[in-house]
Design a protein around this motif. Sequence first.
Motif, mmCIF file in Angstrom:
data_model
loop_
_atom_site.group_PDB
_atom_site.id
_atom_site.type_symbol
_atom_site.label_atom_id
_atom_site.label_comp_id
_atom_site.label_asym_id
_atom_site.label_seq_id
_atom_site.Cartn_x
_atom_site.Cartn_y
_atom_site.Cartn_z
ATOM 1 N N VAL A 147 0.837 -1.197 0.000
ATOM 2 C CA VAL A 147 0.000 0.000 0.000
ATOM 3 C C VAL A 147 0.873 1.248 0.000
ATOM 4 O O VAL A 147 0.621 2.196 -0.725
ATOM 5 C CB VAL A 147 -0.954 -0.010 1.217
ATOM 6 C CG1 VAL A 147 -1.640 1.334 1.377
ATOM 7 C CG2 VAL A 147 -1.984 -1.104 1.056
ATOM 8 N N PHE A 148 1.961 1.208 0.788
ATOM 9 C CA PHE A 148 2.816 2.384 0.787
ATOM 10 C C PHE A 148 3.535 2.547 -0.545
ATOM 11 O O PHE A 148 3.553 3.617 -1.139
ATOM 12 C CB PHE A 148 3.845 2.357 1.925
ATOM 13 C CG PHE A 148 4.668 3.606 1.893
ATOM 14 C CD1 PHE A 148 4.175 4.767 2.449
ATOM 15 C CD2 PHE A 148 5.872 3.646 1.210
ATOM 16 C CE1 PHE A 148 4.883 5.945 2.367
ATOM 17 C CE2 PHE A 148 6.590 4.832 1.115
ATOM 18 C CZ PHE A 148 6.094 5.980 1.698
ATOM 19 N N GLY A 149 4.121 1.459 -1.013
ATOM 20 C CA GLY A 149 4.935 1.535 -2.214
ATOM 21 C C GLY A 149 4.150 2.069 -3.402
ATOM 22 O O GLY A 149 4.637 2.910 -4.148
ATOM 23 N N ILE A 150 2.931 1.597 -3.562
ATOM 24 C CA ILE A 150 2.173 1.989 -4.740
ATOM 25 C C ILE A 150 1.366 3.253 -4.506
ATOM 26 O O ILE A 150 1.328 4.153 -5.338
ATOM 27 C CB ILE A 150 1.284 0.809 -5.198
ATOM 28 C CG1 ILE A 150 2.198 -0.331 -5.654
ATOM 29 C CG2 ILE A 150 0.337 1.232 -6.317
ATOM 30 C CD1 ILE A 150 1.509 -1.633 -5.889
ATOM 31 N N MET A 151 0.730 3.366 -3.329
ATOM 32 C CA MET A 151 -0.168 4.504 -3.111
ATOM 33 C C MET A 151 0.460 5.639 -2.315
ATOM 34 O O MET A 151 -0.139 6.700 -2.161
ATOM 35 C CB MET A 151 -1.423 4.038 -2.371
ATOM 36 C CG MET A 151 -2.184 2.953 -3.082
ATOM 37 S SD MET A 151 -3.486 2.317 -2.029
ATOM 38 C CE MET A 151 -4.567 3.729 -1.955
ATOM 39 N N ARG A 152 1.640 5.421 -1.746
ATOM 40 C CA ARG A 152 2.288 6.420 -0.872
ATOM 41 C C ARG A 152 1.398 6.731 0.334
ATOM 42 O O ARG A 152 1.324 7.872 0.778
ATOM 43 C CB ARG A 152 2.569 7.732 -1.621
ATOM 44 C CG ARG A 152 3.287 7.590 -2.916
ATOM 45 C CD ARG A 152 4.754 7.681 -2.700
ATOM 46 N NE ARG A 152 5.362 6.382 -2.975
ATOM 47 C CZ ARG A 152 6.636 6.128 -2.780
ATOM 48 N NH1 ARG A 152 7.425 7.034 -2.280
ATOM 49 N NH2 ARG A 152 7.116 4.937 -3.043
ATOM 50 N N PHE A 204 4.168 1.717 -9.320
ATOM 51 C CA PHE A 204 5.139 1.820 -8.239
ATOM 52 C C PHE A 204 6.405 2.522 -8.736
ATOM 53 O O PHE A 204 6.940 3.409 -8.085
ATOM 54 C CB PHE A 204 5.460 0.416 -7.723
ATOM 55 C CG PHE A 204 6.580 0.362 -6.733
ATOM 56 C CD1 PHE A 204 6.490 1.028 -5.524
ATOM 57 C CD2 PHE A 204 7.732 -0.380 -7.000
ATOM 58 C CE1 PHE A 204 7.518 0.970 -4.612
ATOM 59 C CE2 PHE A 204 8.759 -0.427 -6.083
ATOM 60 C CZ PHE A 204 8.653 0.246 -4.885
ATOM 61 N N GLN A 205 6.847 2.123 -9.958
ATOM 62 C CA GLN A 205 8.110 2.671 -10.448
ATOM 63 C C GLN A 205 7.982 4.120 -10.914
ATOM 64 O O GLN A 205 8.807 4.951 -10.599
ATOM 65 C CB GLN A 205 8.666 1.799 -11.574
ATOM 66 C CG GLN A 205 9.552 0.701 -11.013
ATOM 67 C CD GLN A 205 9.458 -0.580 -11.801
ATOM 68 O OE1 GLN A 205 8.856 -0.626 -12.870
ATOM 69 N NE2 GLN A 205 10.041 -1.636 -11.285
ATOM 70 N N ASP A 206 6.941 4.402 -11.633
ATOM 71 C CA ASP A 206 6.789 5.773 -12.120
ATOM 72 C C ASP A 206 5.320 6.070 -12.367
ATOM 73 O O ASP A 206 4.734 5.636 -13.362
ATOM 74 C CB ASP A 206 7.597 5.954 -13.419
ATOM 75 C CG ASP A 206 7.726 7.432 -13.781
ATOM 76 O OD1 ASP A 206 6.853 8.216 -13.361
ATOM 77 O OD2 ASP A 206 8.691 7.774 -14.471
ATOM 78 N N LEU A 207 4.772 6.826 -11.448
ATOM 79 C CA LEU A 207 3.336 7.101 -11.484
ATOM 80 C C LEU A 207 2.927 7.812 -12.770
ATOM 81 O O LEU A 207 1.986 7.416 -13.450
ATOM 82 C CB LEU A 207 2.970 7.948 -10.262
ATOM 83 C CG LEU A 207 1.524 8.390 -10.134
ATOM 84 C CD1 LEU A 207 0.630 7.181 -9.949
ATOM 85 C CD2 LEU A 207 1.361 9.350 -8.975
ATOM 86 N N GLU A 208 3.690 8.857 -13.131
ATOM 87 C CA GLU A 208 3.279 9.658 -14.285
ATOM 88 C C GLU A 208 3.373 8.870 -15.588
ATOM 89 O O GLU A 208 2.461 8.883 -16.409
ATOM 90 C CB GLU A 208 4.118 10.929 -14.370
ATOM 91 C CG GLU A 208 3.508 12.023 -13.510
ATOM 92 C CD GLU A 208 4.505 13.093 -13.155
ATOM 93 O OE1 GLU A 208 5.277 13.499 -14.044
ATOM 94 O OE2 GLU A 208 4.525 13.502 -11.980
ATOM 95 N N MET A 216 0.788 5.952 -19.963
ATOM 96 C CA MET A 216 0.637 4.736 -20.773
ATOM 97 C C MET A 216 -0.803 4.221 -20.761
ATOM 98 O O MET A 216 -1.085 3.159 -21.307
ATOM 99 C CB MET A 216 1.550 3.635 -20.243
ATOM 100 C CG MET A 216 2.983 3.752 -20.772
ATOM 101 S SD MET A 216 4.111 2.867 -19.692
ATOM 102 C CE MET A 216 3.431 1.229 -19.778
ATOM 103 N N GLY A 217 -1.684 4.931 -20.085
ATOM 104 C CA GLY A 217 -3.090 4.549 -20.117
ATOM 105 C C GLY A 217 -3.514 3.641 -18.980
ATOM 106 O O GLY A 217 -4.603 3.072 -19.004
#
Lengths: 317, 289, 385
Positions: free
Chosen positions: B27-32, B171-175, B180-181
């Motif tokens: 949850v932290f890694g992906i959603m901060r 997780f690696q790059d939100l933007e 990328m859709g």
Amino acid sequence: MNRDRIITLLFLLGSLIYPILMRDPYYMHMAILIGIYALLAISLNLLLGYTGQLSLGHAAFFGVGAYVSSLFYLNLKIPVWIGMVMALIASGILGYIVAKLSFKLRGAYFVIMTIGITEVLKLVGLNWVDLTKGPMGLTDIGAPTIHLGGLGTLDFGDKIPYYYLILSLVVLCFYLQYRLVSSSYGRAFISIRENEDLAESVGINCYKYLVIVVMVSASIAGVAGSLYAHYVSFIDPGVFAFFISVNVVMMVIGGGQGTLMGPIIGAILFTLIPEWLRVFGDARMAVYAVMVIVIVIFMPRGILFYVTQLLNLRKKT
Amino acid sequence: MIFVQYVINGLIIGGAYALIGIGLTMVFGIMRVVNFAHGEMYMLGAYFLFTFFTKMGINFYLSMLLAIAAVMGIGGIYEKAILKPLRRRSIETVMLSMIGFSLFIQNIAMLIWTPVPESITSPFPLTAYTLGGLYFLPQRIMVIFAALFLVLLTHLLLKKTKIGKAMRATFQDLEAASLMGIKIDRIYSFTFVIGVGLAASAGTLLGPIFTVHPYIGNLANLKAFAIVIIGGLGSFTGAITAGFLLGVFESLGAGYVSSGYQDAIGFILLIIILIYRPTGLFGKIGQRR
Amino acid sequence: MHIKSISLILFVILLFTGLAFGADPVKVGVVYPLTGPIAAAGSYQKAGVEIARDRINAEGGILGNPVRVFIEDGANDPAQSVSAAEKLVTRDKVDVMIAAWGSSPTLAVSASVTKKYGVPHVVDTASSGKVTKLEGKRPNPWLFRISPTSQMEAEGSEKLLPKLGFKKVAFMLVNNDWGRGAAQEFGTVIQRTGGSIVTQEIINADATDFLTQLTKIKSAGADSIIVTTDQAQISLILKQYKSLGMTQKILTTGGGIVPEGLVALAGPEAAEGVNIITFFAPWFPETTKIPQEAKWFADEYLKRGHAPKGFGESFRGYDGMKIIKAAFEMAKTTDKEKVREAFHKVDTWGLSGHIKFDEFGQSSPMILIVQVKGGKPFIPEFMRQ
């Protein structure tokens, strides 16, 4: 004189005559607790409000202040005042260590680090029985006194003198906060809060300023802890409770972070709210939890801000 | 011999720690988002199992699944109702709303189930198997296997499925991921639900070993925080390693030093690791926020 | 059915006439932990207080006035308990207090509320010696305690321990004033009776896993374990102890533990054979001087839907109310100073035995050992003599 100054002075005047208006000891008790929490809230406001670093471990500084001051008083029988200064120094040193340890990181790391340090201190308080009496706690922590020469002794064991003692310290810290944030330090703090990378790029040593602000903040929290101990005259490792840290954060956010009066308004509200909620009986803490969620979501700038906004609106119409 | 027994005890508890830890770190890694209610989801898992199995008499394994599903439902609602609108808000707003949520769940549980501790009857025999003078408790063996199974399942989900790949991309790059859709909102909801599901499953696994009361989440929270930071926030491998490490260190600490400090061991490890490796064992250097 | 409803109606009428005549209720302020990790115990005791209140009111109240109980949550925390007690004393103007569960909050309430305002203060749970005796002196002349200190508990079981065959003893104690106090006092008694202490394991209040501590006790060669903590943790210890195939004799202290609780939480298999120190045995009303009342209380408690797990705490609240009634009736007034004097003269029987205060305001309840046998409470032979 601008409006803010008038309001602040009126507030001070109100606080000065409060004991004359309110003879009820329960209200005096609440007022003293509010004063102690106001000190804690001012100290956290420097950190959270002005530099934007959330600490969920302010109980660590509060608790260390309480223990250091009480232990000096009980074991060495020295005047309470010296114990309070010791509490200030000890918490300041702890603040230095915490800052050195945790400001390698920011954000979530820093927050969890502050929680962790508080937990470790709580367990030290519980287990270092020879020094802290462990869970049995320290009893008979006396109140400070002043010898007035031939006029006898002023005993702060009574509520009204203690109230004025705390009030004067709150005023002192309020003034300190005011001077600090309007100095070059204050501008550095705010630039760190707004954009740390930018601040760094214009030559502000963020790390240095953060260490300083944590030390100042911790010292004030330590004094608050010491005042608490000498008021309640009993402490145990419960002074390191997570709830204290959370409630202080709520005071700063609920009152208005990064404002001068915010922490004081917040301290008044969040000392009284848990008491008012007693009417809910067993559901008291559940209601408190809902309030926390509602306030952080809908009033992130603090109640003060929304009240003034409301007043301004009314003026316009 | 006693040393080996301590290590075994520690490893088994460590398996459960790892399970609690991976949910939080995901949850932290992906959603901060630091899920302060993670321990409460663990507690709810145990309570729902108690209600379904002990009170209503539904089959044990079915009750476990139902309990996990119920908690996932609650987590999903919270994510949609509170976390989603808070997505662009500051870290302290999100953290405090999570703390508020955790206090709320704790106290609601106290009102529903009363503060009286309850016990979930275990379908496994109580007596331990002995092997070469070492003891193995049947229920705990089940726990370690189930925990390893769930960890593996989560790993496969992240590596092999489409949504798992999207989660890793987020997780690696939100933007980049959203360019990328990838539908970030859906990824977030999914992540949160899986995360609380892992906490709930730990609750249903440990519930029958321990007693259930509204405050069991506090300790689970503290352990989970320590594990996740030691392993490196957001690191899956880190959480698993730290979970086992913490279990073993606690057991050895209680055995050879003093059990009074048992719960401090996690945080002492944490402080030591942060001095030498600020981002945790498996955290990426430079990823400090 | 008819008699019941008629008596209920009569009771309500009685209550209303009482109020109609402007009867000033006798106000009892209670501070118990109703939230937080100790809330379970607080809720059991609250049940005991309510049963006593209803019985007293049905019997005509105190001095002809109804009793009103104000219960506040102190969360077993000194600061919160002090705030709650301040509110009860200065806002609700209670005539007498029951507060505040654990020793830390009790000491805090005693020092900064009841002593300061001069309010009679009944302590029904705290076990620290410091509550009634601090450096040889009585710290608060307004405080009266009906629960035993750890020292009294240890000395009370001194004769019984050899009969149980406790020689090489291991301690498992919860890390608070109660656990540490019990270990110290029982340690003294064990050594006096020729036994030895093999190891002492401190457990944190929220710990759940004890395999390591039990493994250590096992390898230390103990023949018996004295456990001081709450029912939930004891049942975890018992389960894990059974799993490891341990056979050491077990004794639990503190009076809050009951066979039903251990059987419900740990299962009959793990609870079998455990020795329990208790101050009230609802299953054996004949152990008290007031067997009818004891039986009535146990039935009433269950009838109200409370868990049998709570028997070990519920009687405290009941006895607290009972002693309050006795003191007020003896004082014949609600004047606080007169009531305080009356507390010293009270000589009565509660569910937990004889209640009579010494010069420190400490009463000596009975100390019993019961066992779990076949999943049921059992009084061992040596207790029957």
